[in-house]
Design an enzyme around this catalytic site. Structure first.
Site, PDB file in Angstrom:
ATOM      1  N   LYS A  94      -0.650   0.330   5.343  1.00  0.00           N
ATOM      2  CA  LYS A  94       0.506   1.192   5.307  1.00  0.00           C
ATOM      3  C   LYS A  94       0.190   2.447   6.231  1.00  0.00           C
ATOM      4  O   LYS A  94       1.154   3.100   6.867  1.00  0.00           O
ATOM      5  CB  LYS A  94       0.609   1.778   3.813  1.00  0.00           C
ATOM      6  CG  LYS A  94       1.125   0.634   2.929  1.00  0.00           C
ATOM      7  CD  LYS A  94       1.792   1.400   1.732  1.00  0.00           C
ATOM      8  CE  LYS A  94       1.808   0.525   0.342  1.00  0.00           C
ATOM      9  NZ  LYS A  94       2.486  -0.598   0.356  1.00  0.00           N
ATOM     10  N   ARG A 111       6.572 -11.202   6.134  1.00  0.00           N
ATOM     11  CA  ARG A 111       6.649 -12.712   5.641  1.00  0.00           C
ATOM     12  C   ARG A 111       8.233 -12.706   5.110  1.00  0.00           C
ATOM     13  O   ARG A 111       8.745 -11.883   5.171  1.00  0.00           O
ATOM     14  CB  ARG A 111       5.824 -12.653   4.357  1.00  0.00           C
ATOM     15  CG  ARG A 111       5.875 -11.536   3.297  1.00  0.00           C
ATOM     16  CD  ARG A 111       5.479 -11.733   1.926  1.00  0.00           C
ATOM     17  NE  ARG A 111       5.113 -10.515   1.304  1.00  0.00           N
ATOM     18  CZ  ARG A 111       5.931  -9.948   0.397  1.00  0.00           C
ATOM     19  NH1 ARG A 111       6.978 -10.910  -0.060  1.00  0.00           N
ATOM     20  NH2 ARG A 111       5.834  -9.009  -0.179  1.00  0.00           N
TER      21      ARG A 111
HETATM   22  P1  ADP Z   1       8.642  -8.690  -2.499  1.00  0.00           P
HETATM   23  O1  ADP Z   1       8.330  -7.409  -1.862  1.00  0.00           O
HETATM   24  O2  ADP Z   1       8.983  -9.955  -1.716  1.00  0.00           O
HETATM   25  O3  ADP Z   1       9.954  -8.670  -3.320  1.00  0.00           O
HETATM   26  P2  ADP Z   1       6.775  -8.647  -4.717  1.00  0.00           P
HETATM   27  O4  ADP Z   1       6.172  -7.206  -4.460  1.00  0.00           O
HETATM   28  O5  ADP Z   1       7.090  -8.828  -5.946  1.00  0.00           O
HETATM   29  O6  ADP Z   1       7.736  -9.100  -3.743  1.00  0.00           O
HETATM   30  O7  ADP Z   1       5.430  -9.732  -4.103  1.00  0.00           O
HETATM   31  C1  ADP Z   1       5.937 -10.983  -3.729  1.00  0.00           C
HETATM   32  C2  ADP Z   1       4.817 -11.894  -4.316  1.00  0.00           C
HETATM   33  O8  ADP Z   1       3.607 -11.372  -3.333  1.00  0.00           O
HETATM   34  C3  ADP Z   1       4.295 -11.323  -5.744  1.00  0.00           C
HETATM   35  O9  ADP Z   1       3.926 -12.709  -6.167  1.00  0.00           O
HETATM   36  C4  ADP Z   1       3.389 -10.358  -5.865  1.00  0.00           C
HETATM   37  O10 ADP Z   1       2.453 -10.496  -6.951  1.00  0.00           O
HETATM   38  C5  ADP Z   1       2.622 -10.867  -4.409  1.00  0.00           C
HETATM   39  N1  ADP Z   1       1.902  -9.812  -3.688  1.00  0.00           N
HETATM   40  C6  ADP Z   1       2.644  -8.826  -3.134  1.00  0.00           C
HETATM   41  N2  ADP Z   1       1.613  -7.968  -2.660  1.00  0.00           N
HETATM   42  C7  ADP Z   1       0.502  -8.273  -2.740  1.00  0.00           C
HETATM   43  C8  ADP Z   1      -0.947  -8.175  -2.441  1.00  0.00           C
HETATM   44  N3  ADP Z   1      -1.112  -7.122  -1.288  1.00  0.00           N
HETATM   45  N4  ADP Z   1      -1.881  -8.832  -2.633  1.00  0.00           N
HETATM   46  C9  ADP Z   1      -1.667  -9.816  -3.513  1.00  0.00           C
HETATM   47  N5  ADP Z   1      -0.342 -10.521  -4.075  1.00  0.00           N
HETATM   48  C10 ADP Z   1       0.690  -9.756  -3.499  1.00  0.00           C
HETATM   49  P1  ADP Z   2       4.147  -1.883  -2.395  1.00  0.00           P
HETATM   50  O1  ADP Z   2       3.391  -2.273  -1.229  1.00  0.00           O
HETATM   51  O2  ADP Z   2       3.475  -2.085  -3.522  1.00  0.00           O
HETATM   52  O3  ADP Z   2       5.430  -2.859  -2.305  1.00  0.00           O
HETATM   53  P2  ADP Z   2       5.773   0.188  -1.429  1.00  0.00           P
HETATM   54  O4  ADP Z   2       5.279   1.567  -0.539  1.00  0.00           O
HETATM   55  O5  ADP Z   2       6.915  -0.557  -0.895  1.00  0.00           O
HETATM   56  O6  ADP Z   2       4.537  -0.356  -2.093  1.00  0.00           O
HETATM   57  O7  ADP Z   2       6.411   0.981  -2.587  1.00  0.00           O
HETATM   58  C1  ADP Z   2       6.905   0.038  -3.963  1.00  0.00           C
HETATM   59  C2  ADP Z   2       7.756   1.016  -4.804  1.00  0.00           C
HETATM   60  O8  ADP Z   2       7.567   2.044  -5.073  1.00  0.00           O
HETATM   61  C3  ADP Z   2       9.157   1.173  -3.829  1.00  0.00           C
HETATM   62  O9  ADP Z   2       9.956   0.334  -4.017  1.00  0.00           O
HETATM   63  C4  ADP Z   2       9.666   2.504  -4.653  1.00  0.00           C
HETATM   64  O10 ADP Z   2      10.387   2.236  -5.917  1.00  0.00           O
HETATM   65  C5  ADP Z   2       8.372   3.390  -4.777  1.00  0.00           C
HETATM   66  N1  ADP Z   2       7.810   4.066  -4.069  1.00  0.00           N
HETATM   67  C6  ADP Z   2       7.189   4.053  -3.021  1.00  0.00           C
HETATM   68  N2  ADP Z   2       6.814   5.165  -2.177  1.00  0.00           N
HETATM   69  C7  ADP Z   2       7.680   6.285  -2.774  1.00  0.00           C
HETATM   70  C8  ADP Z   2       7.997   7.650  -2.560  1.00  0.00           C
HETATM   71  N3  ADP Z   2       7.210   8.320  -1.763  1.00  0.00           N
HETATM   72  N4  ADP Z   2       8.703   8.264  -3.554  1.00  0.00           N
HETATM   73  C9  ADP Z   2       9.282   7.207  -4.833  1.00  0.00           C
HETATM   74  N5  ADP Z   2       9.102   6.274  -4.963  1.00  0.00           N
HETATM   75  C10 ADP Z   2       8.258   5.543  -3.966  1.00  0.00           C
END
Ligand code: ADP
Ligand code: ADP
Ligand code: MG
Length: 496
Positions: A118, A294
């Site tokens: 990130k 992806r």
């Molecule tokens: P999306 O962002 O596609 O909506 P999710 O955040 O729910 O989906 O993640 C999609 C799939 O990938 C899920 O099966 C989740 O558990 C897996 N996943 C996402 N990020 C990671 C990670 N960094 N390491 C392992 N599994 C991950």
């Molecule tokens: P991941 O890799 O686990 O998907 P993200 O950075 O995409 O991580 O964040 C996942 C979720 O967490 C977002 O969809 C949002 O709901 C919440 N989130 C992330 N960053 C922030 C922020 N700065 N403020 C508020 N909510 C956040």
């Protein structure tokens, strides 16, 4: 340009099937890989060929790079599609696939590497005029200066794992007194889940909406977007309901967010399918969160409103074809809603409720699509993500798409385990969701276990499912949020 003749899908469940279906329509032969738990899985039966790659835990099978390329060599496949989860965002895998002489159906290893961190991603996009959430651009190393920065940004703040994904490694800090403790937790969670304890600080956006853009690049430098998906209905920072388009974007905002998404892709020379995630605050300011390199779980809502098969497009791009359309050729047709059907118990903190599908009947009808990997009588293996299916409904307007989804949920018959269907129906009926005026706090604000009437389970089933959750927690380190043992024991006490 190399035409793909045989595609190995390095995944399982609904996404493996979904990819193979598109490949078959393109006249491409398919190869499945499978573990012990998936010997009788539908993706194995559907594929033209299937190769056993190891024991059930994903580290023994779906995460073994050499086993996968060995299977491709043995079956003379010429390309590998990673799906989502597992190895899909692993730059070493993308490199390994290409170095082994196969086409990787995805972006370059280098793009995956930049966007997989990130912090590196923020650094890359900052030169492209993309708005970022206020925060640190370096990993936190010392507590004193970190607290100083947090004070400047203003509480609440979020401590985030740079290597994070799937909602893991994130901690909200409301007050300075909590800083140290939450930071320690975030670092230890990040270290155990991702093998990288680097964390950074972001301003915590209150009343945030999660809006993401589907983008596509080709290997000739063209990038376009396929509009947005609204993914604000989440539990544990993970999505459960998604829709397209979002009810809050004006066409001007859509255009500027779309342009920012394209710039994010250009910042890392991106090709293939990708998703640029943004957070939108209550004043409709948007900030870049991260890019997922992806195919996304919720990609079908975009397919429904654009009429485009995104997997076919991924394959064409991997073959070296230029994008077959321009931005102005695309338009939004109607509205689509996706609900994720997880084997989880919403009345019990959304903990996995693994078991056997005693009854399993899918809904049908105009505008309804079900992507799943199971049939009646099958068990949901506790080794992997407990998603059973995705139900996607498309209609002319948002209101009609919601009504159709409710009808489809009523028609969906699943017994033998608890699912998120009843919870999703509750959300779809809720005024806040209906009005379009909701954010990522929906569950916290409006949902209580009492909101649902659950059917009582049999005592043996309770014990069996509690035990399988304990096992599940042990075995899912890489594909799903691990269930904390502390939570499990509390949960068992409540249930037994
Ligand atoms: P999306 O962002 O596609 O909506 P999710 O955040 O729910 O989906 O993640 C999609 C799939 O990938 C899920 O099966 C989740 O558990 C897996 N996943 C996402 N990020 C990671 C990670 N960094 N390491 C392992 N599994 C991950
Ligand atoms: P991941 O890799 O686990 O998907 P993200 O950075 O995409 O991580 O964040 C996942 C979720 O967490 C977002 O969809 C949002 O709901 C919440 N989130 C992330 N960053 C922030 C922020 N700065 N403020 C508020 N909510 C956040
Ligand atoms: Mg994300």
């Amino acid at each position: 340009m190399a035409k793909i003749k045989k595609l190995l899908v390095a995944n399982r469940g609904e996404i493996a099937l979904r990819i193979m279906r598109s490949a078959r329509e393109m006249g491409i032969k398919t190869v499945a890989v499978y573990s012990d738990a998936d010997r009788n899985a539908l993706h194995v039966r559907f594929a033209d060929e299937a190769v056993y790659i190891g024991q059930s835990p994903s580290v023994e099978s779906y995460l073994r790079m050499e086993k996968i390329t060995e299977a491709a060599r043995k079956t003379q496949a010429d390309a590998i599609h990673p799906g989502y989860g597992f190895l899909s965002e692993n730059e070493d895998f993308a490199r390994h696939v290409e170095e082994s002489g196969f086409i990787f159906v995805g972006p370059s290893a280098q793009s995956i590497e930049v966007m997989g961190s990130k912090l590196a991603a923020k650094e890359a996009v900052s030169r492209f005029n993309v708005p970022l959430v206020p925060g640190t651009s370096e990993p936190i190393t010392d507590l004193v200066s970190a607290k100083k920065i947090a004070r400047e940004i203003g509480y609440p703040i979020l401590i985030k794992a740079s290597a994070g994904g799937g909602g893991k490694g994130m901690r909200i800090v409301d007050r300075e007194e909590q800083f140290e403790e939450q930071m320690e937790r975030a670092v230890s969670e990040a270290t155990s889940a991702f093998g990288d304890g680097s964390v950074f600080i972001e301003k915590y956006v209150t009343q945030p909406r999660h809006i993401e853009f589907q983008i596509f690049g080709d290997q000739h430098g063209n990038v376009i977007h396929f509009f947005e998906r609204e993914c604000s209905i989440q539990r544990r920072h993970q999505k459960v309901i998604e829709e397209a388009p979002s009810s809050v974007l004006t066409s001007e905002l859509r255009q500027s967010m779309g342009e920012a998404a394209i710039n994010v892709a250009k910042s890392c020379g991106y090709y293939g399918a990708g998703t640029v995630e943004f957070i939108l605050d209550e004043n409709l300011n948007f900030y870049f969160l991260e890019m997922n390199t992806r195919l996304q779980v919720e990609h079908p809502v975009t397919e429904m409103i654009t009429g485009i098969d995104l997997v076919k497009l991924q394959i064409q791009i991997a073959e070296g074809e230029p994008l077959p359309f321009k931005q102005e050729d695309l338009s939004i047709q109607g509205h689509a809603v996706e609900v994720r059907v997880y084997a989880e118990d919403p009345a019990n903190n959304f903990l996995p409720d693994i078991g056997t599908l005693k009854t399993y009947n899918r809904p049908q009808g105009n505008g309804i699509r079900v992507d799943d990997g199971f049939e009646q009588g099958m068990s949901i293996p506790f080794y992997y993500d407990p998603m059973i299916a995705k139900l996607i409904c498309h209609a002319e307007t948002r209101e009609l798409a919601i009504e159709k989804t409710i009808r489809a949920i009523d028609e969906y018959e699943i017994t033998g385990l608890e699912t998120t269907l009843g919870f999703c129906k509750y959300v779809l009926h809720h005024d806040a969701f209906r009005s379009g005026n909701f954010d990522t706090k929906f569950v916290e604000k409006f949902f209580k276990p009492e909101s649902l009437s659950t059917s009582p389970l049999h005592a043996e089933e309770l014990i069996a499912s509690a035990l399988s959750v304990v096992e599940y927690g042990k075995n899912t380190a890489n594909h799903q949020e691990p269930v904390e043992l502390k939570t499990i024991s509390k949960w068992r006490k409540n249930r037994l």
